[in-house]
Design a protein around this motif. Structure first.
Motif, short mmCIF file in Angstrom:
data_model
loop_
_atom_site.label_atom_id
_atom_site.label_comp_id
_atom_site.label_asym_id
_atom_site.label_seq_id
_atom_site.Cartn_x
_atom_site.Cartn_y
_atom_site.Cartn_z
N UNK A 1 24.10 45.07 3.07
CA UNK A 1 24.93 46.07 2.38
C UNK A 1 24.18 46.67 1.19
N UNK A 2 23.51 45.83 0.43
CA UNK A 2 22.78 46.33 -0.74
C UNK A 2 21.57 47.17 -0.33
N UNK A 3 20.88 46.76 0.70
CA UNK A 3 19.74 47.55 1.18
C UNK A 3 20.21 48.90 1.73
N UNK A 4 21.34 48.92 2.43
CA UNK A 4 21.89 50.17 2.95
C UNK A 4 22.27 51.12 1.81
N UNK A 5 22.63 50.55 0.66
CA UNK A 5 23.01 51.35 -0.51
C UNK A 5 21.80 51.84 -1.30
N UNK A 6 20.59 51.36 -0.94
CA UNK A 6 19.39 51.88 -1.59
C UNK A 6 18.59 50.91 -2.42
N UNK A 7 18.86 49.62 -2.28
CA UNK A 7 18.14 48.61 -3.05
C UNK A 7 17.03 48.00 -2.20
N UNK A 8 15.95 47.64 -2.83
CA UNK A 8 14.85 46.95 -2.17
C UNK A 8 14.65 45.62 -2.89
N UNK A 9 14.64 44.54 -2.13
CA UNK A 9 14.42 43.22 -2.72
C UNK A 9 12.92 42.94 -2.77
N UNK A 10 12.47 42.41 -3.89
CA UNK A 10 11.06 42.11 -4.11
C UNK A 10 10.91 40.59 -4.06
N UNK A 11 10.07 40.10 -3.14
CA UNK A 11 9.91 38.65 -3.02
C UNK A 11 9.15 38.05 -4.20
N UNK A 12 9.28 36.76 -4.34
CA UNK A 12 8.53 36.01 -5.37
C UNK A 12 7.04 36.24 -5.09
N UNK A 13 6.32 36.70 -6.09
CA UNK A 13 4.90 36.97 -5.92
C UNK A 13 4.09 36.47 -7.11
N UNK A 14 4.60 35.47 -7.76
CA UNK A 14 3.93 34.96 -8.95
C UNK A 14 4.52 35.53 -10.22
N UNK A 15 5.15 36.69 -10.12
CA UNK A 15 5.77 37.32 -11.28
C UNK A 15 7.27 37.21 -11.26
N UNK A 16 7.79 36.57 -10.26
CA UNK A 16 9.23 36.41 -10.13
C UNK A 16 9.82 37.37 -9.12
N UNK A 17 10.84 36.91 -8.43
CA UNK A 17 11.55 37.76 -7.47
C UNK A 17 12.31 38.83 -8.23
N UNK A 18 12.55 39.94 -7.57
CA UNK A 18 13.24 41.02 -8.25
C UNK A 18 13.95 41.94 -7.30
N UNK A 19 14.34 43.09 -7.85
CA UNK A 19 15.07 44.11 -7.08
C UNK A 19 14.76 45.45 -7.73
N UNK A 20 14.72 46.48 -6.91
CA UNK A 20 14.51 47.84 -7.44
C UNK A 20 15.20 48.83 -6.53
N UNK A 21 15.39 50.04 -7.06
CA UNK A 21 15.94 51.11 -6.25
C UNK A 21 14.83 51.68 -5.39
N UNK A 22 15.15 51.95 -4.15
CA UNK A 22 14.19 52.55 -3.23
C UNK A 22 14.13 54.05 -3.54
N UNK A 23 12.95 54.62 -3.40
CA UNK A 23 12.82 56.05 -3.60
C UNK A 23 13.53 56.77 -2.46
N UNK A 24 14.22 57.85 -2.78
CA UNK A 24 14.79 58.66 -1.70
C UNK A 24 13.69 59.20 -0.81
#
Length: 87
Positions: A56-79
């Motif tokens: 649901x969150x990805x369909x709304x435009x969010x991208x999940x960022x996996x743990x990569x040494x800097x911590x997991x995160x989330x950001x808005x996907x570019x249109x």
């Protein structure tokens, strides 16, 4: 686990999108109480629940960022209009 997301990521994603818990519960078909408990780190939801929330969150435009040494995160996907071949 590809659908693994944290409570903090879900809270951040909702904030980025300006969604209430109620709106996310409706969009994901996850009971409001289940969503609230997960966001408060009170229990571990089933995998299908995490998948529904993430979808649901990805369909709304969010991208999940996996743990990569800097911590997991989330950001808005570019249109799509903003994406260029160099992205």
């Amino acid at each position: 686990m590809p659908d693994a997301i944290s409570a903090g990521q879900v809270r951040a994603a909702r904030a980025l999108l300006g969604l209430t818990r109620e709106q996310l519960a409706d969009a994901s078909a996850v009971p409001l109480r289940t969503l609230a408990r997960f966001e408060l780190d009170d229990g571990s939801p089933q995998q299908r629940t995490l998948t529904a929330i993430r979808t649901a969150l990805e369909a709304a435009g969010v991208e999940f960022i996996p743990e990569n040494g800097g911590g997991a995160g989330v950001r808005l996907r570019k249109p799509a209009a903003e994406l260029s071949p160099s992205d």
